[in-house]
Motif scaffolding. Structure first.
Motif, short mmCIF file in Angstrom:
data_model
loop_
_atom_site.label_atom_id
_atom_site.label_comp_id
_atom_site.label_asym_id
_atom_site.label_seq_id
_atom_site.Cartn_x
_atom_site.Cartn_y
_atom_site.Cartn_z
N ARG A 105 30.59 39.53 39.14
CA ARG A 105 32.03 39.44 38.88
C ARG A 105 32.35 38.76 37.55
O ARG A 105 33.04 39.31 36.70
N SER B 288 30.01 43.19 35.43
CA SER B 288 30.03 44.25 36.45
C SER B 288 30.02 45.62 35.79
O SER B 288 31.08 46.18 35.47
N GLY C 181 36.62 42.28 42.02
CA GLY C 181 36.49 42.16 43.47
C GLY C 181 36.79 43.41 44.24
O GLY C 181 36.45 43.52 45.42
N GLY C 182 37.44 44.40 43.58
CA GLY C 182 37.68 45.67 44.25
C GLY C 182 36.44 46.53 44.35
O GLY C 182 36.45 47.56 45.02
N VAL C 183 35.37 46.10 43.68
CA VAL C 183 34.08 46.81 43.71
C VAL C 183 33.11 45.95 44.51
O VAL C 183 32.82 44.82 44.12
N ARG C 184 32.60 46.48 45.61
CA ARG C 184 31.91 45.64 46.59
C ARG C 184 30.40 45.81 46.64
O ARG C 184 29.72 45.19 47.46
N ALA C 185 29.84 46.63 45.75
CA ALA C 185 28.39 46.84 45.76
C ALA C 185 27.96 47.40 44.41
O ALA C 185 28.79 47.95 43.67
N ASN D 219 30.74 52.59 50.18
CA ASN D 219 30.30 51.19 50.24
C ASN D 219 30.79 50.41 49.03
O ASN D 219 31.14 49.23 49.13
N ILE D 220 30.83 51.07 47.89
CA ILE D 220 31.28 50.42 46.66
C ILE D 220 32.78 50.21 46.66
O ILE D 220 33.28 49.16 46.23
N PHE E 51 38.02 49.80 50.37
CA PHE E 51 39.38 49.43 50.77
C PHE E 51 40.30 50.66 50.82
O PHE E 51 40.01 51.71 50.26
N GLY F 234 37.04 37.56 41.97
CA GLY F 234 37.25 39.01 42.02
C GLY F 234 38.36 39.49 41.12
O GLY F 234 38.51 40.70 40.90
N ASP G 125 46.21 39.43 43.10
CA ASP G 125 44.99 38.92 42.47
C ASP G 125 45.27 38.34 41.08
O ASP G 125 44.41 38.38 40.20
#
Length: 607
Positions: A401, A415, A440-444, A458-459, A462, A495, A551
């Motif tokens: 991040r 990132s 933080g909107g990208v999780r993987a 997975n990435i 939301f 994030g 955010d």
């Protein structure tokens, strides 16, 4: 472009498409019967955006808090299998079933490009469908092919394909006239011009009339045919619908869409936890001081609008009423003592049903097997697709991040995954000049090797959508600094850190507030980088979470509040651009290694 008044009458699926100026000498030999009052029921949906199945949604239903200590119930809300059941139940020979358009937004559209949408609407049996701006997202040739599959009238009174467009000669009518109990009711279509031209793949080969002028001219022509009952099936948006109502005589009812507004007739929607935008129907007086009634039915097939209208013999509405109905299944979930969601017990289900029985706006509905059967093979293919490979990733793309310091010319940190997502947003939205994605909107990460649809989900897990915001260069610099400050602030919301496409900048970690993002550059259409113009207006793509000012991205929210027209929600799930990026944009479906020249971070230093 002038509206033609010399086209012949057409017939489609039992409806007379009475185009302006039609008629024959024999009409004088058969005088029209004496006008009489008319009862009309209008069932309507809008902005389904290729959502077909029910969706999980939390409603505040105070069924019996003593059972679980909570009053929120998670329901399976809406979906066209339930809407079709309700339509079949309510429909009679005094009913019009209308849809004010809008495709695209889910995998059903990404994979099948509208085929599912129109098969479902064929089965439901629409009386009219108004084109939305997203109907042009795959280009005019594709829309022309889709229109060959429909068995219901498709209307858009201010849309005029020229001979240079693949849509020329397709069955887009300006309006449809339905005869009910001997009385003629005109349904006139109208589409929002600027949004369609700026936010879809429509070309200059399709010409558009001014929205208000178009409706006015069609009404005048239809009045010459002796018609005195006028419904506008609009894809203009709630505010524009009110402007239209105040500007044009003789409109009785506007069935709207585009802006996804929640309109409430009973006060129940606020009580069950929905944010309400206006009354159902909303009443606006026309230039003669006569009331015009405006309705919408929310979004994403969550509800069905049900309106009862009574006209007198002169075509004046004497009585009108109804509401948007939320259709749910009985597979409720409630929270247990620990706050976890669990299936409602038999006793709890009975209590919840008792509350719903006392509501006007919520009811239980079974799912139509006919619609489920249409969806079944597409759903199976869609689920299989989620396990399929989209392509290859050449280089591991981390999702760190907050970047660590590096100098220009050194290997960048941060990132890379967020950069890829921003690139996908920019490619997907033709209107956008730049794109910004919060870390933080990208999780993987994107692992090197095979990349699947499941990896994409997975990435980006939301329920965000992709939006655009028109704002000045100065505001872009401001919002980037807000995000950086929020990511480093007392909240420790790492994030928030901003990554972007077609923007690049130096970052100074720990700098005083509002100063850490420096030397911001923009990449133009020719691929050349240059300093951002503080006074120029750019279209910024982002996700709907940050787009609302969340955010720490305060300026996004402030720009939207100051000028709502600057904000546009594509209503496309934010995972879709990443899927399309691999499937359609990357050569050989292969994501190359990061290009430092295109990366948003030029350098990172620590103060």
């Amino acid at each position: 472009m002038a509206i033609s008044r010399t086209l012949p009458a057409l017939t489609l699926a039992g409806y007379a498409l009475l185009l302006a100026g039609c008629g024959s000498d024999s009409d004088n030999d058969n005088p029209a019967p004496e006008a009489k009052p008319l009862r009309l029921q209008v069932l309507h949906t809008n902005d389904h955006h290729s959502y077909f199945e029910g969706q999980s949604y939390d409603l505040s239903l105070d069924y019996d808090p003593t059972l679980t200590g909570a009053e929120t119930v998670r329901v399976d809300l809406g979906g066209f299998p339930r809407i079709a059941t309700a339509i079949d139940e309510y429909r009679d020979d005094h009913t019009l079933v209308l849809n004010s358009g809008e495709l695209n937004g889910t995998l059903y559209f990404s994979l099948f490009k509208g085929e599912v949408d129109f098969k479902v609407f064929n089965a439901i049996g629409l009386d009219a469908y108004e084109l939305g701006n997203h109907e042009f997202d795959e280009g005019e040739a594709h829309l022309a092919e889709l229109l060959k599959t429909v068995n219901f009238p498709v209307i858009a009174g201010n849309v005029h394909p020229t001979t240079d467009s693949p849509l020329f000669g397709s069955d887009i009518a300006p309006y449809v006239v339905k005869e009910i109990d001997g009385e003629k009711v005109a349904v006139i279509g109208v589409l929002k011009v600027e949004k369609t031209q700026e936010s879809s793949l429509v070309t200059d080969a399709v010409e558009f009339d001014d929205e208000i002028t178009s409706v006015r001219e069609h009404i005048y022509a239809l009045k010459d045919e002796g018609i005195n009952k006028f419904i506008v099936l609009s894809h203009l948006g709630y505010d524009f619908d009110q402007e239209l109502a105040a500007s044009v005589r003789d409109i009785d009812l506007i069935v709207g869409g585009d802006t996804h507004d929640v309109l409430d007739a009973t006060g129940e929607f606020e009580a069950i936890g929905l944010d309400v935008d206006g009354d159902y129907p909303t009443v606006v007086n026309n230039p003669d001081g006569q009331p015009v009634y405006i309705v919408q039915a929310w979004e994403y097939a969550k509800g069905l609008g049900k309106l009862e209208v009574n006209f007198d013999a002169d075509g004046v509405i004497t009585d009108i009423g109804g509401n948007v109905e939320l259709l749910v299944g009985e597979n409720y979930q409630v929270q247990d003592a620990s706050g976890a969601w669990v299936a409602a017990s038999g006793e709890q289900t009975a209590q919840i049903n008792g509350v719903i029985d006392g509501l006007t706006t919520v009811r239980v509905a079974e799912e139509s097997q006919a619609i489920l059967d249409i969806l079944m093979p597409y759903k199976a293919e869609m689920e299989s697709f989620k396990q399929e490979a989209l392509g290859q990733v050449t280089q591991y793309m981390p999702f760190e991040r907050i970047p660590t310091p590096f100098q220009a010319g050194e290997t960048p940190t941060g990132s890379y995954a967020a950069q890829v997502v921003a690139d996908a947003f920019l490619t997907y939205l033709p209107k956008a000049d730049v794109a910004i994605q919060n870390a933080g909107g990208v999780r993987a990460p994107l692992e090197d090797g095979e990349f699947t649809v499941a990896d994409a989900y997975n990435i980006l897990p939301f329920s965000n959508t992709v939006v655009t915001i028109d704002m000045t260069g100065a505001d872009i610099v401001k919002v980037l600094n807000e995000a950086l400050d929020y990511a480093q602030g007392i909240s420790a919301s790492t994030g928030a850190f901003p990554y972007s496409a077609n923007l690049r900048y130096d970052v100074v970690l720990g700098a005083p507030a509002g100063t850490g993002i420096q030397n911001v550059e923009v990449r133009d259409e020719g691929g050349t980088w240059g300093p951002i113009d503080n006074g120029a207006v750019y279209s910024v793509a982002t996700n709907s979470f940050t787009g609302l000012g969340k955010d720490g991205y305060d300026t996004f929210g402030e720009v939207q509040e100051a000028n709502p027209e600057a904000f546009e929600n594509s209503d496309v799930a934010y995972v879709v651009p990443l899927l399309e990026y691999f499937r359609e944009e990357l050569p050989d479906n292969t994501l190359p290694a990061l290009n430092p020249e295109l990366y948003c971070l030029k350098s990172v230093t620590q103060q």
